[in-house]
Design a protein around this motif. Structure first.
Motif, PDB file in Angstrom:
ATOM      1  N   LEU A 159     -62.037 -94.447  32.922  1.00 63.18           N
ATOM      2  CA  LEU A 159     -61.701 -94.001  34.274  1.00 63.18           C
ATOM      3  C   LEU A 159     -61.202 -95.150  35.136  1.00 63.18           C
ATOM      4  O   LEU A 159     -60.239 -94.997  35.900  1.00 63.18           O
ATOM      5  CB  LEU A 159     -62.903 -93.324  34.925  1.00 63.18           C
ATOM      6  CG  LEU A 159     -63.367 -92.014  34.280  1.00 63.18           C
ATOM      7  CD1 LEU A 159     -64.643 -91.525  34.944  1.00 63.18           C
ATOM      8  CD2 LEU A 159     -62.277 -90.970  34.321  1.00 63.18           C
ATOM      9  N   GLU A 160     -61.842 -96.304  35.033  1.00 57.34           N
ATOM     10  CA  GLU A 160     -61.419 -97.471  35.805  1.00 57.34           C
ATOM     11  C   GLU A 160     -59.995 -97.875  35.449  1.00 57.34           C
ATOM     12  O   GLU A 160     -59.167 -98.144  36.320  1.00 57.34           O
ATOM     13  CB  GLU A 160     -62.382 -98.634  35.556  1.00 57.34           C
ATOM     14  CG  GLU A 160     -62.064 -99.877  36.346  1.00 57.34           C
ATOM     15  CD  GLU A 160     -63.047-101.003  36.055  1.00 57.34           C
ATOM     16  OE1 GLU A 160     -62.620-102.169  36.115  1.00 57.34           O
ATOM     17  OE2 GLU A 160     -64.228-100.725  35.784  1.00 57.34           O
ATOM     18  N   GLN A 170     -48.755 -95.466  42.468  1.00 55.96           N
ATOM     19  CA  GLN A 170     -48.618 -95.008  43.851  1.00 55.96           C
ATOM     20  C   GLN A 170     -48.144 -96.134  44.764  1.00 55.96           C
ATOM     21  O   GLN A 170     -47.323 -95.911  45.650  1.00 55.96           O
ATOM     22  CB  GLN A 170     -49.942 -94.423  44.346  1.00 55.96           C
ATOM     23  CG  GLN A 170     -50.259 -93.099  43.692  1.00 55.96           C
ATOM     24  CD  GLN A 170     -51.632 -92.562  44.042  1.00 55.96           C
ATOM     25  OE1 GLN A 170     -52.510 -93.285  44.516  1.00 55.96           O
ATOM     26  NE2 GLN A 170     -51.833 -91.276  43.806  1.00 55.96           N
ATOM     27  N   HIS A 198     -57.579 -96.018  34.071  1.00 58.14           N
ATOM     28  CA  HIS A 198     -56.585 -95.033  34.480  1.00 58.14           C
ATOM     29  C   HIS A 198     -56.462 -94.949  35.994  1.00 58.14           C
ATOM     30  O   HIS A 198     -55.369 -94.703  36.510  1.00 58.14           O
ATOM     31  CB  HIS A 198     -56.876 -93.680  33.849  1.00 58.14           C
ATOM     32  CG  HIS A 198     -56.487 -93.661  32.404  1.00 58.14           C
ATOM     33  ND1 HIS A 198     -55.190 -93.496  31.987  1.00 58.14           N
ATOM     34  CD2 HIS A 198     -57.207 -93.836  31.281  1.00 58.14           C
ATOM     35  CE1 HIS A 198     -55.129 -93.560  30.673  1.00 58.14           C
ATOM     36  NE2 HIS A 198     -56.348 -93.780  30.222  1.00 58.14           N
ATOM     37  N   GLN A 199     -57.540 -95.158  36.728  1.00 55.12           N
ATOM     38  CA  GLN A 199     -57.448 -95.164  38.188  1.00 55.12           C
ATOM     39  C   GLN A 199     -56.628 -96.355  38.656  1.00 55.12           C
ATOM     40  O   GLN A 199     -55.826 -96.244  39.566  1.00 55.12           O
ATOM     41  CB  GLN A 199     -58.834 -95.188  38.835  1.00 55.12           C
ATOM     42  CG  GLN A 199     -58.778 -95.001  40.339  1.00 55.12           C
ATOM     43  CD  GLN A 199     -58.129 -93.687  40.741  1.00 55.12           C
ATOM     44  OE1 GLN A 199     -58.567 -92.626  40.343  1.00 55.12           O
ATOM     45  NE2 GLN A 199     -57.066 -93.755  41.534  1.00 55.12           N
ATOM     46  N   TRP A 200     -56.788 -97.510  38.001  1.00 52.23           N
ATOM     47  CA  TRP A 200     -55.981 -98.683  38.326  1.00 52.23           C
ATOM     48  C   TRP A 200     -54.502 -98.367  38.116  1.00 52.23           C
ATOM     49  O   TRP A 200     -53.665 -98.684  38.953  1.00 52.23           O
ATOM     50  CB  TRP A 200     -56.393 -99.871  37.458  1.00 52.23           C
ATOM     51  CG  TRP A 200     -55.471-101.038  37.584  1.00 52.23           C
ATOM     52  CD1 TRP A 200     -55.530-102.026  38.523  1.00 52.23           C
ATOM     53  CD2 TRP A 200     -54.330-101.324  36.771  1.00 52.23           C
ATOM     54  NE1 TRP A 200     -54.496-102.911  38.337  1.00 52.23           N
ATOM     55  CE2 TRP A 200     -53.734-102.503  37.263  1.00 52.23           C
ATOM     56  CE3 TRP A 200     -53.745-100.711  35.670  1.00 52.23           C
ATOM     57  CZ2 TRP A 200     -52.599-103.069  36.696  1.00 52.23           C
ATOM     58  CZ3 TRP A 200     -52.611-101.275  35.111  1.00 52.23           C
ATOM     59  CH2 TRP A 200     -52.053-102.445  35.626  1.00 52.23           C
ATOM     60  N   GLN A 201     -54.200 -97.725  36.992  1.00 49.78           N
ATOM     61  CA  GLN A 201     -52.816 -97.390  36.680  1.00 49.78           C
ATOM     62  C   GLN A 201     -52.241 -96.435  37.728  1.00 49.78           C
ATOM     63  O   GLN A 201     -51.125 -96.633  38.214  1.00 49.78           O
ATOM     64  CB  GLN A 201     -52.729 -96.764  35.287  1.00 49.78           C
ATOM     65  CG  GLN A 201     -51.319 -96.495  34.821  1.00 49.78           C
ATOM     66  CD  GLN A 201     -51.288 -95.923  33.416  1.00 49.78           C
ATOM     67  OE1 GLN A 201     -52.190 -95.190  33.019  1.00 49.78           O
ATOM     68  NE2 GLN A 201     -50.258 -96.247  32.670  1.00 49.78           N
ATOM     69  N   ILE A 202     -52.984 -95.422  38.100  1.00 51.78           N
ATOM     70  CA  ILE A 202     -52.532 -94.473  39.126  1.00 51.78           C
ATOM     71  C   ILE A 202     -52.315 -95.189  40.445  1.00 51.78           C
ATOM     72  O   ILE A 202     -51.308 -94.966  41.129  1.00 51.78           O
ATOM     73  CB  ILE A 202     -53.546 -93.319  39.273  1.00 51.78           C
ATOM     74  CG1 ILE A 202     -53.491 -92.434  38.029  1.00 51.78           C
ATOM     75  CG2 ILE A 202     -53.282 -92.509  40.538  1.00 51.78           C
ATOM     76  CD1 ILE A 202     -54.648 -91.456  37.923  1.00 51.78           C
ATOM     77  N   ASP A 203     -53.240 -96.069  40.826  1.00 49.72           N
ATOM     78  CA  ASP A 203     -53.098 -96.824  42.080  1.00 49.72           C
ATOM     79  C   ASP A 203     -51.841 -97.687  42.074  1.00 49.72           C
ATOM     80  O   ASP A 203     -51.123 -97.762  43.070  1.00 49.72           O
ATOM     81  CB  ASP A 203     -54.332 -97.700  42.324  1.00 49.72           C
ATOM     82  CG  ASP A 203     -55.584 -96.893  42.621  1.00 49.72           C
ATOM     83  OD1 ASP A 203     -55.474 -95.676  42.920  1.00 49.72           O
ATOM     84  OD2 ASP A 203     -56.690 -97.473  42.526  1.00 49.72           O
TER      85      ASP A 203
END
Length: 80
Positions: A41-42, A52, A44-49
Motif C-alpha cells: 500500500l505504501e 498526481q 502504490h500510494q507513493w506512486q499515485i501521489d
C-alpha cells in the motif's frame, strides 16, 4: 484501529513460502501478511501521489525546457 477479517485464495506454494517466512521470523502468518500489505500500500500510494503531482505540474504548465530535456537525455544515453 479496529481489525477485520479478510479471506482470499492463495496458491499452495505461496502459502508454504509465507509460512516458512513466518516461522523464520518467529511470527504468525497474519503478522507477515499485514507487513506485506503495508509495504504494498505504501509503494502504490507513493506512486499515485507522484502521478498526481506530475499531472498538477503539467496542468500548471511546469515543464522542463527543451535544452534541459536534451541534456538529461544525453546524460542518460552516454552512461557507458
Amino acid at each position: 484501529m479496529s481489525k477485520e477479517n479478510v479471506t482470499f485464495r492463495l496458491d499452495s506454494h505461496k502459502r508454504q513460502v509465507l509460512d516458512a517466512i513466518a516461522a523464520g521470523m518467529d511470527r504468525d502468518r497474519s503478522y507477515i501478511l499485514n507487513e506485506a500489505i503495508a509495504v504494498y500500500l505504501e509503494m502504490h500510494q507513493w506512486q499515485i501521489d507522484e502521478i498526481q503531482q506530475g499531472l498538477a505540474e503539467a496542468e500548471a504548465g511546469d515543464f522542463v525546457s527543451d535544452t534541459e530535456a536534451q541534456a538529461m537525455f544525453a546524460q542518460l544515453t552516454d552512461a557507458s
